[in-house]
Every structure is written in C-alpha cells, then in structure tokens.
Scaffold this motif. Structure first.
Motif, mmCIF file in Angstrom:
data_model
loop_
_atom_site.group_PDB
_atom_site.id
_atom_site.type_symbol
_atom_site.label_atom_id
_atom_site.label_comp_id
_atom_site.label_asym_id
_atom_site.label_seq_id
_atom_site.Cartn_x
_atom_site.Cartn_y
_atom_site.Cartn_z
ATOM 1 N N MET A 159 8.058 -8.848 -30.709
ATOM 2 C CA MET A 159 8.620 -9.742 -29.934
ATOM 3 C C MET A 159 9.014 -9.396 -28.733
ATOM 4 S SD MET A 159 12.514 -10.842 -30.551
ATOM 5 C CE MET A 159 12.064 -12.902 -32.472
ATOM 6 N N SER A 160 9.349 -10.020 -27.600
ATOM 7 C CA SER A 160 9.101 -9.021 -26.196
ATOM 8 C C SER A 160 10.343 -8.633 -26.346
ATOM 9 C CB SER A 160 8.874 -9.775 -25.266
ATOM 10 O OG SER A 160 10.274 -11.219 -25.080
ATOM 11 N N ARG A 180 7.104 -3.477 -23.246
ATOM 12 C CA ARG A 180 7.640 -4.523 -23.160
ATOM 13 C C ARG A 180 7.495 -5.310 -24.398
ATOM 14 N NH1 ARG A 180 6.709 -7.881 -17.519
ATOM 15 N NH2 ARG A 180 7.068 -5.659 -16.130
ATOM 16 N N SER A 181 7.175 -5.472 -25.044
ATOM 17 C CA SER A 181 7.094 -5.463 -26.560
ATOM 18 C C SER A 181 7.188 -4.407 -28.081
ATOM 19 C CB SER A 181 6.022 -6.645 -26.651
ATOM 20 O OG SER A 181 4.697 -6.074 -26.826
ATOM 21 N N SER A 182 7.683 -5.268 -28.987
ATOM 22 C CA SER A 182 7.467 -4.333 -30.485
ATOM 23 C C SER A 182 7.741 -5.087 -31.828
ATOM 24 C CB SER A 182 8.711 -3.956 -30.222
ATOM 25 O OG SER A 182 9.004 -2.661 -29.022
ATOM 26 N N GLN A 183 7.145 -3.931 -32.635
ATOM 27 C CA GLN A 183 7.863 -4.915 -33.977
ATOM 28 C C GLN A 183 8.326 -5.088 -34.349
ATOM 29 O OE1 GLN A 183 5.557 -3.364 -37.470
ATOM 30 N NE2 GLN A 183 4.428 -4.815 -37.260
ATOM 31 N N VAL A 184 8.622 -6.032 -34.935
ATOM 32 C CA VAL A 184 10.178 -6.287 -35.403
ATOM 33 C C VAL A 184 10.103 -6.276 -36.878
ATOM 34 C CG1 VAL A 184 12.604 -7.777 -35.418
ATOM 35 C CG2 VAL A 184 11.569 -7.479 -33.343
ATOM 36 N N ASN A 203 19.098 1.243 -42.913
ATOM 37 C CA ASN A 203 18.269 0.626 -41.794
ATOM 38 C C ASN A 203 17.746 -0.209 -41.048
ATOM 39 O OD1 ASN A 203 15.430 2.196 -39.525
ATOM 40 N ND2 ASN A 203 17.330 1.208 -38.664
ATOM 41 N N PRO A 204 18.806 -1.808 -41.435
ATOM 42 C CA PRO A 204 18.014 -2.403 -41.268
ATOM 43 C C PRO A 204 17.203 -3.235 -40.835
ATOM 44 C CG PRO A 204 20.292 -2.834 -41.053
ATOM 45 C CD PRO A 204 19.928 -1.756 -41.088
ATOM 46 N N VAL A 205 17.125 -3.212 -39.488
ATOM 47 C CA VAL A 205 16.598 -3.570 -37.936
ATOM 48 C C VAL A 205 15.601 -2.083 -37.340
ATOM 49 C CG1 VAL A 205 16.402 -4.780 -35.468
ATOM 50 C CG2 VAL A 205 18.093 -5.219 -37.781
ATOM 51 N N LEU A 206 14.579 -2.231 -37.617
ATOM 52 C CA LEU A 206 13.848 -0.884 -37.221
ATOM 53 C C LEU A 206 13.049 -2.027 -36.000
ATOM 54 C CD1 LEU A 206 12.685 1.839 -36.718
ATOM 55 C CD2 LEU A 206 11.275 1.338 -38.667
ATOM 56 N N LEU A 207 12.231 -1.056 -34.690
ATOM 57 C CA LEU A 207 11.858 -1.975 -33.478
ATOM 58 C C LEU A 207 10.617 -0.353 -32.872
ATOM 59 C CD1 LEU A 207 14.720 -3.019 -30.928
ATOM 60 C CD2 LEU A 207 13.897 -4.208 -32.887
#
Length: 502
Positions: free
Chosen positions: A99-100, A85-89, A75-79
C-alpha cells in the motif's frame, strides 16, 4: 496494579524503544506482570513469534525485557517499506498487501483502530501493566486524524503519556513544549510529563531548565537518563552494531587467538534484520563494519550480504557499485562470503520475481547453485536443525523459495568452497554453531583467530536489558511512573496554546 503507559517521543530515534524496554525490565524485576505494545511499527527489522507471526524486532526485544513470550498482539500492524512511497502491510503477523503511504493514511489506517484497541485490551486482561511505545512524534498534526499509534491509542485506552526527548540532539526544551502545544486539548490532558534521554554532564546544570519547563507546561519531568553507549539493541531506525559496539578496532575486546577477524557487511538498499551480525560483534576479537564500496572488502576476512526487502534492487545496487567483480574474485580465491535471506538469494544463479520487484527473470551472482522463485505466500517459520556439528535455531521471513541444486548442505541452503548461504536469520545467536562457523571462516581466511569458548549471546543480551532496567531504576522517578501506570494522567493539567484541531 492494573493499567498502562504510552512512551511517546519528540522525534524518531529519541529513545522510545529502549525506554519502553527499560520500563518493562524494571517492572518485571519488581514482580509485575508486564507486556509491551506498539500498535503500528514501521521497520525492516522483524521477528517471527512461535505461532508464526511477524512482528517488529523491537517488540520482541521488549517482550524479552518483560520476560514474556512475544506475540502478534504486541505489534498488530507492521509496515515494511519497499520504497519511499509504499510498504508491505503486515496485519496480526501476516502480510495483507502493498500500500502507498497516501492510500494507507487516506483510509486504511483509521479502519485499523478497532483492531489495535482490541489487541491492547486482550493484553490488559492478561497482564498487570502494558507499556506502549509510540511512533515518530505525537505532534505530527497532518496525520492526527488517522493516528492509531500515538495519541489515538492513548485516548482510546485513556493511558497517560510520557514524552521522551533526546537532549544530545539539542533543543529538547523547545521540543517538549512544542510537542505538547501542538496537541489538541483532549490529547494534552493525557500528556503527564517528560523524560530527558542521553544527557551528558552535570544534571544540576539542567535543573533550572526543568523548573522553567514545569512552570511553562505544568508538567513534571520524570527523569534524566544519562548517555550510555551500546544500548541501541534491535532498534527500528538506527543502523548500528549493538552488543559491545564492535565497529572500530580500538574498541574491540582483545582476541583469544593471535589475530582479529574482520567482517564487512554490505549495506544494501532496504537492508533488513541487520541485527543478524550482532552475534558476530559480540565475539571478542571480531570487528564488524558496514560498507558501501567494494574497495572496503579488501581486508575483510568475511563478507556478509544481509537480508533485504528488495532482493533484485539490492542485486542491481551491488552490480552498479562494482561489488559483483569483487565478490567473484573473493569466491575464486576461497575467501569467505555469507549470504543471509535476500543475500543468499542474490548469491544464487537465477531469480524469478513477479511479486516483490516484478522484475521477472534476473540472473544472480552465480556463486551458489541455487534458483529462486518468489511466491505470494510469505514463509514465516522458526526452524531448528544442525550444522557444522552443532545445534542451531533461527527464523525465516521471505517470499523467495530457493531450489538448491548442489553444493554441501548448510542449514536450509548450501555451501560451495568458502561461499555460504541460508535463509535463517538469527542462526549466529546459537553460540556453539557461531564458534564453529567462525573457526571455519578463520581457516579459509588464513587467520590465526580463535573464538572465545565462553561467549554467550543470550547472556550478553540479558546484561543489556538489565542495563536498561538499571537506567530507569536509577535515573527515573519510579514512584511517579508507578502512579501514572496505576491511576492515569494527573487531573487539571493546563492547556497550552495554540493546540491543534482534534
């Protein structure tokens, strides 16, 4: 065997996670070396791997189904959403910033395709098969240009795609046809067929529709999975207690002692890792429910304040809805409260947060002698220890650092009277510790409740994963799925208009 498969869905919560886990368990039982993969996950339910990487809990569960150790490659990318409107990457298990949605889809996501393809190729070099899970729907045509988790990764890896549809929602045939028709020609060439999920009733009544679907699309349906209760383990989207589904008292296994034990979990905003209470729900005689009103705490023997991606926002929500006074009364009366991670921080005296909420100095509920300061670095660890005379394992995921100023030690936190707090997620999965904790809770609550001596959370989890494997083995065309994994999508699949631009 060497290959892979992408499990996509007509919608979110169509069953992609459990179908992927089921295929992994079925293959593992056949002696196939298999790994799960999800290029990009959006979830507040996460897990820490042994190398200290944060990934979605669904992928950790799928790795367990495959009988392999989870890694960041899966799972290389987790939001992790912090607002609408925004998440931690989280990239390769480590946070890289907030990032929005517009900023992410406007450029960052597309640049990550090389990273996720590289992770997938590393898995393919180590395993006989890789079973990928998509996200949402592959027919989100407004996002296709930057897609790295559905048809983007399928096209990059030349993986065949099976689309899962939840027939319990209705409209599954239209969803299958529409999903396929909205894809570009190059994407449609990889859509091998469909898998019906959550069917109730006589399959023979469905068969004419499946025949018509094949005549319209030229694609096979690879199985009809029956509706099965209690299979939503470690899901990304759904809020439910998984193992044994202990939500209504009428469904709870009879208690070992004389009474039930009632657990109320405060459904705070941005709740994370609510799977922590699954181990409580697995106990015979324990009733677990999620609540959003303070009056629902009245008959609770234990109140749990779970983890949250927004500690200060959750604290404000508790105050706004009247929970603060109810929790203070409970503490004064010696009635049990457990705070986990963000919930532990909320129970403290003071919070300094210039990172997550940027709210600065905020007073906590003051039920534990703890002061919390948020730092930019995230704690990601797999601690082990002892508490209540028993061995305990857990995992930590938090920016807030707690300074414990008093009380009796409890894991990394403390206990004052009947109020307990710790950052350790997953600690209740340690069977002997869970039983000791429940005995202490029952004593403080004045209940004649006795935890079962033989409940094994790990064994129950294995039973669930085997049930998922059974669903695939008994209700899917496994020979056809093997051919897809080995050789890819069939050639000559017809194009369905209108199709969307690539």
């Amino acid at each position: 065997m060497s290959g892979g498969l992408l499990v996509a869905g007509t919608t979110s919560d169509a069953g992609k996670s459990v179908v992927t886990a089921g295929i992994c368990r079925w293959l593992a039982r056949q002696g196939v070396s298999v790994a799960p993969f999800k290029a990009q996950n959006m979830s507040l339910n996460s897990f820490v791997t042994r190398e200290g990487a944060e990934i979605g809990r669904a992928q950790a569960m799928q790795a367990q189904a495959a009988r392999v150790e989870p890694t960041a490659l899966m799972n290389p990318v987790l939001l992790k959403p912090g607002s609408d409107r925004s998440s931690q990457v989280v990239l390769m298990g480590k946070p890289v910033g907030e990032m929005s949605a517009r900023g992410y889809h406007g450029g960052r996501q597309e640049s990550l395709l090389g990273t996720v393809v590289d992770c997938l190729e590393q898995l393919r070099s180590s395993y006989d098969a890789v079973i990928c899970e998509g996200a949402g729907s592959p027919a989100e045509i407004n996002l296709r240009r930057t897609d790295i988790v559905n048809m983007g990764i399928a096209r990059a890896a030349r993986f065949p795609v099976v689309v899962v549809g939840d027939i319990d929602r209705g409209g599954v045939f239209a969803s299958f046809f529409g999903t396929t028709a909205l894809l570009a020609k190059e994407d449609q060439e990889l859509v091998a067929g469909y898998l019906v999920n959550k069917f109730r009733g006589d399959v023979s009544l469905l068969e004419p529709g499946l025949d018509m679907l094949k005549s319209l699309t030229g694609r096979e349906t690879y199985g009809v999975l029956p509706y099965a209760h209690g299979l939503g383990i470690d899901e990304e989207d759904g809020l439910r207690v998984s193992l044994r589904g202990a939500v209504r008292e009428s469904e709870v296994a009879p208690p070992v002692g004389e009474e039930l034990l009632r657990v109320a979990v405060c459904a705070v905003p941005l709740m994370s890792n609510f799977t922590d209470v699954d181990a409580l729900a697995a106990e015979p005689g324990v009733v677990v429910r999620f609540v959003d009103r303070p009056e629902e705490l009245v008959d609770a023997d234990l109140v749990v304040i779970p983890g949250t991606r927004g500690t200060v926002a959750a604290l404000e929500w508790l105050r706004r809805r009247g929970f603060e006074s109810a929790l203070r009364r409970r503490a004064a009366e010696g009635r049990p409260i457990l705070g986990i991670c963000g919930g532990f921080q909320i129970l403290g005296e003071h919070i300094e947060d210039e990172i997550e909420s940027r709210a600065g100095a905020v007073d906590g509920l003051g039920l534990l002698p703890v002061r919390v300061r948020f730092r930019r670095e995230k704690t990601l660890t797999r601690p082990v220890g002892r508490a209540l005379g028993e061995n305990v394992e857990g995992y930590e995921i938090h920016h807030g650092v707690a300074e414990v100023l008093g009380g009796a030690p409890f894991l990394d936190g403390c206990r004052v009277g009947a109020v307990w707090g710790t950052h350790w997620h997953g600690s209740l999965e340690s069977d002997a510790f869970r039983r000791a904790f429940l005995r202490a809770v029952a004593a403080d609550a004045g209940r004649r409740f006795v935890p079962a001596a033989d409940t094994s959370f790990g064994a129950l989890r294995e039973e669930q994963l085997d049930r998922l494997g059974d669903l695939i083995e008994e209700h899917a065309d496994t020979s056809a799925l093997l051919r897809l994994i080995e050789t890819g999508a069939p050639t000559g699949l017809p194009f369905i208009a209108p199709g969307a631009p690539s």
